[in-house]
Design a protein around this motif. Structure first.
Motif, PDB file in Angstrom:
ATOM      1  N   HIS A  39      -2.589   2.935   5.831  1.00 48.00           N
ATOM      2  CA  HIS A  39      -2.881   4.341   5.516  1.00 48.00           C
ATOM      3  C   HIS A  39      -2.363   4.687   4.116  1.00 48.00           C
ATOM      4  O   HIS A  39      -1.652   5.667   3.927  1.00 48.00           O
ATOM      5  N   ASP A  73      -7.903   8.479   7.887  1.00 48.03           N
ATOM      6  CA  ASP A  73      -6.891   7.702   7.166  1.00 48.03           C
ATOM      7  C   ASP A  73      -7.539   6.432   6.649  1.00 48.03           C
ATOM      8  O   ASP A  73      -8.236   5.734   7.381  1.00 48.03           O
ATOM      9  N   THR A  75      -7.152   2.745   4.420  1.00 47.25           N
ATOM     10  CA  THR A  75      -6.238   1.667   4.046  1.00 47.25           C
ATOM     11  C   THR A  75      -6.930   0.771   3.031  1.00 47.25           C
ATOM     12  O   THR A  75      -8.107   0.467   3.161  1.00 47.25           O
TER      13      THR A  75
END
Length: 108
Positions: A39, A73, A75
């Motif tokens: 995240h 979120d 990444t």
């Protein structure tokens, strides 16, 4: 000392010569740094360089591939090995091959 998620860590890099370092970090410091690889879109956007602790490559932050994982979120994934093991240099620590190798040893 450096700050990772608001916690001071005492990373030390000792230069042995051109591109040769010894990285001294505790396992707890490596665990804290590991949290920077999930995240992490906001950190990567603020970074100039990124490093992958799976393939140990250092690359421009703009090369990181952002993947949405949980409810927005995102990444960063490595453009070289397609793993979600990317950390950015915006966390105010020195991103070195030695650091990535230590992370690799701990997590793989």
């Amino acid at each position: 000392p450096h700050q990772i998620h608001g916690i001071s860590i005492g990373t030390m890099h000792i230069r042995l010569g051109p591109k040769r370092y010894i990285c001294i970090m505790t396992k707890e410091e490596l665990r804290l740094l590991h949290k920077c690889s999930i995240h992490n879109e906001q950190e990567i956007v603020k970074s100039q360089k990124c490093g992958c602790y799976h393939c140990c490559m250092i690359f421009d932050a703009s090369e990181a591939v952002m993947i949405e994982e949980v409810e927005g979120d995102r990444t960063a994934w490595c453009p070289h090995c397609n793993m979600d093991t990317v950390i950015g240099d915006a966390s105010d620590y020195e991103l070195t091959p030695c650091l990535l190798e230590e992370m690799h040893k701990m997590w793989f």
